[in-house]
Structure formats: structure tokens, C-alpha cells
Design an enzyme around this catalytic site. Structure first.
Site, PDB file in Angstrom:
ATOM      1  N   PRO A  19       0.884  -1.381   0.003  1.00  0.00           N
ATOM      2  CG  PRO A  19       0.086  -1.130   2.139  1.00  0.00           C
ATOM      3  CD  PRO A  19       0.824  -1.807   1.172  1.00  0.00           C
ATOM      4  CG  MET A  20       3.620   2.113  -1.392  1.00  0.00           C
ATOM      5  SD  MET A  20       5.033   2.075  -2.349  1.00  0.00           S
ATOM      6  CE  MET A  20       6.103   3.269  -1.464  1.00  0.00           C
ATOM      7  CB  CYS A 103       1.144   4.746   9.161  1.00  0.00           C
ATOM      8  SG  CYS A 103       1.243   6.414   8.346  1.00  0.00           S
ATOM      9  CE  LYS A 142       3.428  -2.500   4.582  1.00  0.00           C
ATOM     10  NZ  LYS A 142       3.818  -0.936   5.024  1.00  0.00           N
ATOM     11  N   GLY A 204      10.809  -4.505   2.713  1.00  0.00           N
ATOM     12  CA  GLY A 204      11.661  -3.607   3.056  1.00  0.00           C
ATOM     13  C   GLY A 204      12.779  -3.752   2.134  1.00  0.00           C
ATOM     14  NE  ARG A 228      11.300   3.061   0.275  1.00  0.00           N
ATOM     15  CZ  ARG A 228      12.381   3.110   0.999  1.00  0.00           C
ATOM     16  NH1 ARG A 228      12.955   4.095   1.382  1.00  0.00           N
ATOM     17  NH2 ARG A 228      12.819   2.053   1.826  1.00  0.00           N
TER      18      ARG A 228
HETATM   19  C1  LIG Z   1       5.323   7.511  -0.437  1.00  0.00           C
HETATM   20  C2  LIG Z   1       5.134   6.068   0.433  1.00  0.00           C
HETATM   21  C3  LIG Z   1       3.723   5.921   1.001  1.00  0.00           C
HETATM   22  C4  LIG Z   1       3.171   4.864   1.760  1.00  0.00           C
HETATM   23  N1  LIG Z   1       2.074   4.598   2.197  1.00  0.00           N
HETATM   24  C5  LIG Z   1       1.720   3.583   2.763  1.00  0.00           C
HETATM   25  C6  LIG Z   1       0.414   3.275   3.329  1.00  0.00           C
HETATM   26  O1  LIG Z   1      -0.640   3.830   2.873  1.00  0.00           O
HETATM   27  N2  LIG Z   1       0.219   2.037   4.091  1.00  0.00           N
HETATM   28  C7  LIG Z   1       1.140   1.442   4.621  1.00  0.00           C
HETATM   29  O2  LIG Z   1       1.192   0.403   5.101  1.00  0.00           O
HETATM   30  N3  LIG Z   1       2.646   1.607   4.202  1.00  0.00           N
HETATM   31  C8  LIG Z   1       2.791   2.780   3.469  1.00  0.00           C
HETATM   32  N4  LIG Z   1       3.789   2.837   2.964  1.00  0.00           N
HETATM   33  C9  LIG Z   1       5.149   1.962   3.526  1.00  0.00           C
HETATM   34  C10 LIG Z   1       5.313   0.805   2.176  1.00  0.00           C
HETATM   35  O3  LIG Z   1       4.159   0.102   2.332  1.00  0.00           O
HETATM   36  C11 LIG Z   1       6.400  -0.039   2.646  1.00  0.00           C
HETATM   37  O4  LIG Z   1       6.276  -0.749   3.927  1.00  0.00           O
HETATM   38  C12 LIG Z   1       7.878   0.854   2.726  1.00  0.00           C
HETATM   39  O5  LIG Z   1       8.014   1.730   1.687  1.00  0.00           O
HETATM   40  C13 LIG Z   1       8.899  -0.324   2.922  1.00  0.00           C
HETATM   41  O6  LIG Z   1       8.903  -1.016   1.522  1.00  0.00           O
HETATM   42  P1  LIG Z   1      10.147  -0.438   0.534  1.00  0.00           P
HETATM   43  O7  LIG Z   1      11.552  -0.538   1.408  1.00  0.00           O
HETATM   44  O8  LIG Z   1      10.395  -1.480  -0.456  1.00  0.00           O
HETATM   45  O9  LIG Z   1       9.608   0.841   0.194  1.00  0.00           O
HETATM   46  C14 LIG Z   1       4.307   4.156   2.210  1.00  0.00           C
HETATM   47  C15 LIG Z   1       5.722   4.308   1.949  1.00  0.00           C
HETATM   48  C16 LIG Z   1       6.118   5.487   1.050  1.00  0.00           C
HETATM   49  C17 LIG Z   1       7.440   5.527   0.837  1.00  0.00           C
END
Ligand SMILES: Cc1cc2nc3c(=O)[nH]c(=O)nc-3n(C[C@H](O)[C@H](O)[C@H](O)COP(=O)(O)O)c2cc1C
Length: 333
Positions: A19-20, A103, A142, A204, A228
Site C-alpha cells: 500500500p502506498m 504508518c 502490516k 523492506g 519504493r
Molecule cells: C510514499 C509512501 C507511501 C506509503 N504509504 C503507505 C500506506 O498507505 N500504508 C502502509 O502500510 N505503508 C505505506 N508505506 C510503506 C510501504 O508500504 C512500505 O512498507 C515501505 O516503503 C517499505 O518498503 P520498501 O523499502 O520496499 O519501500 C508508504 C511508503 C512510502 C514511501
């Protein structure tokens, strides 16, 4: 190829999109599904906004028929309200419910939701149990490793979530105080996997197919969640799938392929949301352009465009100038 099963939901492969906020709307989710993501998540939606009938909540929950399976992510602090919201998510046609216990954003923490709940495993249990009780859908909370380095409680929280009846668990291997900096600690994910009976999804710092394969092997997780690494780069799913299946590393997409998909994405955003949609796309554009030749100049030009025709012109000129440079370089060599 692992095909994880979360209650009644069987995935085609173990690669899941996170989710992002600001990114995983239905347009990008469909792009990611087409490139091989087995399951995509919506942006997080507040249980309060759903239950009180606010527009923002219902907009996030707009799901398309051809994007399934899709998980809707809820955040909130009240078990009763979260369970009502879960029913609404089910009625909206979702295949799965995620609960946000990670979050770190101050606004969310202030409302005692998201990562604030990591300090209160009893509340995490109560919220998860209430959501599980009120829906037939798989529930996949999560979490992060803990509030900060001095209070890592991931095993305790994971166990409470399993006891509450969750179908699987996503672990983002950072603490709340790390935000998105530092390295994700995959050793902690391996410990959780070893400890739980329900499927564990590791999250991560997953940025390329070989690393995804290695992290899966070493931690023993049932699936991985990309964040990301998949922004502006849906090909990470198709390339990782190919690598997991055959050990073959496909080339990265060409500049032409990237621009073609970016134009399609921009067109769809414009059709759905009009001019504000194009402006919202600027952050996506930044990711698509990362690593392209003369990316900074291209991004600056994109950011000045307020019309689809202007964007088409910028992309045409950009590709023409790259081709001219290649021809010139060939003549000179
Ligand atoms: C711009 C952005 C928005 C995100 N929005 C959410 C969200 O709405 N809900 C959530 O559980 N995590 C959110 N995250 C966290 C990501 O889901 C993920 O756990 C985190 O980026 C780590 O994974 P990565 O290292 O592959 O980016 C967000 C992260 C970023 C950078």
C-alpha cells in the site's frame, strides 16, 4: 514457484505490491497487475472516514473489475469502528483486508493509529480480532519491528496478531523511528517466519530480482511485498517473476518502453481525474525518469506541462533528441 494461500485467497505468485499513499490508486494497481504483481494494495483509508461516509474514503475504495485480487488497507484505533469499516470493504468487493500498524506519519500517530499501536499489543489484538470477526475476507495486518530500537517487540506483536485470527502477516523490517531510512533488517523477518504458523510476507528494501530471490531464500518467507522499488518500475515484477521461475535475468526496460508506459499512465490519469490527475502524476514521473539519460532536464520539462498535448510534445522531442545523439555518436566513432 511459491503460490501463497491466505485463507480462501490463492495467489499466482509470491510478489505483492505494498500500500502506498499517493501512488497505488486503481490506475497504477492495474499497471502493476499486468506486469505480474499477484496482489496489489490500495492506499490506506481511515476507518473513521469510511464509517462517517466521507468522500475521500469511498474514493480510495473504488475498485475496478479487472484488477482483482486487490487488498484494501484500513487504519484506525477503535476496534468497533474498524470492524464496521471491514464490512464496508467487503461490500465494496475487495479480496483481502490489510490493517495498518506501521504508518509513522505524525497525523496518523496522533490519532493513536498506525505505528502508535505497536506500543499497545493488546489494542492490536483487539482491532485484529474485531476485523476478523466481522468479515469473511482474509485479514493481513502490516507491522514494523517496533516503536524504536529500544522497544523492538515484533515477535510479541506477531504472536498476538496470529492469535487474533489473521490469515497472514506483513513485516516491514524497520522501526517506527527509522521512518524509511537505514536498512531493513531481514534477520528479524526470518525470526518471525520461524516463529509463526500463518504465512509471513517480508517487506523492506527490495529493489532488484536477484536480491528478491536471495532475501526469499534466506528468510524463508511465503511472499514478499515491494514498495519504493516498484514506483516507476512495474517491470520489477515481470523481471523478478522470470528470475524466480528460471534463474534468467531479463534486461531492464529500454528508454522507449519506459516513455511509452509513462505516456499511457499519464493518459489514464488525465481521463480519470482531469488536470489535477496530471499534476498528481508528477511524483510518478520522477520515478519513471530515474536513471534515464538527461533525466533532470526531462523532469523539469514535464513539471511545466499542464496539457496532454504539451506532454506528448516533450516526450517526442526527448526521444528524437536521444536518437539524434546516438546517430551523431555513431558517425563520429
Ligand atoms: C510514499 C509512501 C507511501 C506509503 N504509504 C503507505 C500506506 O498507505 N500504508 C502502509 O502500510 N505503508 C505505506 N508505506 C510503506 C510501504 O508500504 C512500505 O512498507 C515501505 O516503503 C517499505 O518498503 P520498501 O523499502 O520496499 O519501500 C508508504 C511508503 C512510502 C514511501
Amino acid at each position: 514457484m511459491l503460490k501463497p494461500v491466505f485463507k480462501n485467497l490463492k495467489l499466482e505468485n509470491p510478489l505483492i505490491m505494498a500500500p502506498m499513499c499517493g501512488y497505488t490508486d486503481r490506475i497504477y494497481r492495474k499497471i502493476l497487475r499486468k506486469h505480474g504483481a499477484a496482489l496489489c494494495h490500495t492506499e490506506m483509508v481511515s476507518s473513521a472516514s469510511l464509517v462517517r461516509g466521507k468522500d475521500k474514503g469511498s474514493k480510495i475504495m473504488l475498485l475496478d473489475n479487472d484488477e482483482h485480487p486487490v487488498a484494501v488497507q484500513l487504519f484506525g484505533s477503535l476496534p468497533e469502528e474498524m470492524s464496521q469499516a471491514a464490512k464496508m470493504v467487503e461490500q465494496a468487493g475487495a479480496d483481502c483486508i490489510s490493517i495498518n500498524f506501521g504508518c509513522p506519519v505524525p497525523k496518523v500517530i496522533k490519532s493513536n493509529s498506525g505505528a502508535a499501536l505497536l506500543k499497545n499489543p493488546d489494542k492490536i489484538f483487539a482491532i485484529t480480532a474485531a476485523v476478523v470477526k466481522n468479515t469473511g475476507l482474509p485479514v493481513i495486518p502490516k507491522i514494523r519491528l517496533g516503536w524504536d530500537n529500544n522497544s523492538i517487540n515484533v515477535i510479541e506483536v506477531a504472536e498476538r496478531i496470529q492469535d487474533a485470527g489473521a490469515s497472514a502477516l506483513v513485516v516491514h523490517a524497520r522501526t517506527r523511528s527509522q521512518g524509511y531510512s537505514g536498512e531493513a533488517d531481514w534477520r528479524q523477518i526470518a525470526l518471525v517466519k520461524n516463529f509463526l504458523k500463518i504465512p509471513v510476507i517480508g517487506n523492506g528494501d527490495l529493489f532488484d530480482p536477484i536480491q528478491i530471490y536471495e532475501k526469499m531464500q534466506r528468510s524463508g518467507v511465503d511472499a514478499v511485498m515491494l514498495g519504493r522499488g516498484a514506483l516507476g518500475n512495474p517491470w520489477i515484477f515481470s523481471r523478478s517473476l522470470c528470475y524466480l521461475e528460471s534463474g534468467r535475468l531479463l534486461p531492464k526496460p529500454s528508454t522507449d518502453e519506459i516513455i511509452i508506459l509513462l505516456k499511457k499512465h499519464l493518459n489514464q490519469a488525465f481521463e480519470w481525474k482531469g488536470l489535477p490527475g496530471l499534476r498528481e502524476m508528477r511524483k510518478h514521473c520522477m520515478y519513471y525518469c530515474k536513471g534515464l539519460p538527461q533525466a533532470a532536464a526531462l523532469r523539469a520539462q514535464i513539471n511545466q506541462c499542464d496539457k496532454m498535448e504539451d506532454l506528448d510534445f516533450v516526450f517526442d522531442q526527448y526521444l528524437k533528441s536521444l536518437k539524434a545523439q546516438t546517430v551523431f555518436a555513431e558517425i563520429r566513432s
